[in-house]
Write an enzyme that holds these catalytic residues in place. Structure first.
Site, PDB file in Angstrom:
ATOM      1  N   TYR A 145       0.826  -1.215   0.000  1.00 25.65           N
ATOM      2  CA  TYR A 145       0.000   0.000   0.000  1.00 25.65           C
ATOM      3  C   TYR A 145       0.863   1.269   0.000  1.00 25.65           C
ATOM      4  O   TYR A 145       0.693   2.128  -0.877  1.00 25.65           O
ATOM      5  CB  TYR A 145      -0.971  -0.012   1.177  1.00 25.65           C
ATOM      6  CG  TYR A 145      -1.812   1.236   1.276  1.00 25.65           C
ATOM      7  CD1 TYR A 145      -2.933   1.402   0.470  1.00 25.65           C
ATOM      8  CD2 TYR A 145      -1.483   2.260   2.156  1.00 25.65           C
ATOM      9  CE1 TYR A 145      -3.715   2.547   0.544  1.00 25.65           C
ATOM     10  CE2 TYR A 145      -2.240   3.421   2.242  1.00 25.65           C
ATOM     11  CZ  TYR A 145      -3.361   3.555   1.433  1.00 25.65           C
ATOM     12  OH  TYR A 145      -4.115   4.700   1.501  1.00 25.65           O
ATOM     13  N   LYS A 149       1.257   4.054  -3.266  1.00 23.38           N
ATOM     14  CA  LYS A 149       1.025   5.494  -3.159  1.00 23.38           C
ATOM     15  C   LYS A 149       2.288   6.281  -3.508  1.00 23.38           C
ATOM     16  O   LYS A 149       2.220   7.381  -4.084  1.00 23.38           O
ATOM     17  CB  LYS A 149       0.552   5.839  -1.748  1.00 23.38           C
ATOM     18  CG  LYS A 149      -0.820   5.278  -1.401  1.00 23.38           C
ATOM     19  CD  LYS A 149      -1.913   5.884  -2.273  1.00 23.38           C
ATOM     20  CE  LYS A 149      -3.301   5.463  -1.829  1.00 23.38           C
ATOM     21  NZ  LYS A 149      -4.368   6.080  -2.645  1.00 23.38           N
TER      22      LYS A 149
END
Length: 272
Positions: A145, A149
């Site tokens: 994750y 990003k």
């Protein structure tokens, strides 16, 4: 409202229509794991919307297990958080440029996470880079994750060079840890329990989280290409300012445009 589940979207829209009876709220399907769905969504926007002032790209996924998207072969977190989000951003840019009022640039705000500062990004020197994320041996359920990003921040930094702030103001916003989301719904149960407890004790209210979106999308006039956190412009992660970071950015940019070449992204960027 762009939603993966039309029934869930209509349920939320019904509550908003009741609260704001003079508003018009449409629910459009959009599956961020599907390139076809993204293209259908933006084609519909091109055809049906007379005006488009603001787009906020909020989709995010945190997977606790390795899973690939059958239609693309890519790891799902990277597909949704990075590849599909960048495709949607590129396809929306001409619409925001051409369908916003004269003299008032369109606004494109992409939700990021400064957990990118914790990203290990262990495969950053792999060639090819994007393909390496599809290898289960590289998958780190705690790192995918923040790394996904992080890649978005690399790409938007570079994409800003192709977009004039007179046409579209494009920025990234970190809303902080916010109550009322289901971002952790797919992580292992034990991890979800810990995160839920932490969220209950420390997370911002939905109202406060939303205010960061509105600030980025409406109030921050001079934020083109910037990252916003706590209602202020902040630096990108330090790697992006280094020579190594710039080399990674160039490789990532080239590989991403090649991945998305089926919609001729180069022509779209030249048109901007």
């Amino acid at each position: 409202m762009a939603v993966r589940s039309k029934p869930k979207g209509e349920d939320k829209a019904a509550k908003l229509r009741k609260q704001y009876p003079n508003s018009t709220i449409d629910v459009w399907p959009l599956d961020m794991a599907s390139y076809d769905s993204i293209q259908a969504f933006t084609a519909r926007a091109e055809k049906e919307l007379v005006r488009l002032d603001i787009a906020i790209l909020n989709a995010g996924l945190a997977r606790g297990v390795f899973k690939t998207v059958p239609s693309t072969g890519h790891e799902e977190t990277m597909q949704v958080n990075y590849l599909s989000t960048m495709l949607l951003a590129i396809l929306l840019l001409p619409l925001l440029k051409n369908k916003s009022p004269v003299g008032s640039p369109g606004r494109l705000t992409i939700v990021t996470s400064m957990l990118s500062l914790t990203a290990k990004f262990a495969n950053k020197n792999e060639i090819p880079l994007l393909k390496s994320f599809d290898d289960e041996k590289i998958f780190d359920r705690f790192d995918m994750y923040p790394t996904s990003k992080f890649l978005g921040q690399f790409f938007i930094w570079k994409l800003t060079d192709s977009v004039s702030a007179d046409d579209v103001v494009m920025n990234l916003v970190e809303p902080g840890f916010v109550k009322g989301t289901e971002l952790q719904r797919d992580v292992p149960f034990a991890v979800r329990v810990v995160l839920d407890l932490f969220k209950a004790a420390t997370a911002r209210s939905v109202k406060t989280g939303v205010s960061t979106y509105l600030d980025a999308a409406i109030a921050q006039e001079s934020s083109h290409g910037s990252v916003l956190m706590n209602w202020e412009i902040i630096p990108y992660p330090s790697l992006l300012y280094t020579e190594d970071g710039k080399k990674i950015m160039e490789r990532l940019w080239k590989e991403t445009l090649e991945e998305l070449s089926f919609v001729d992204v180069n022509s779209i960027l030249k048109s901007l």
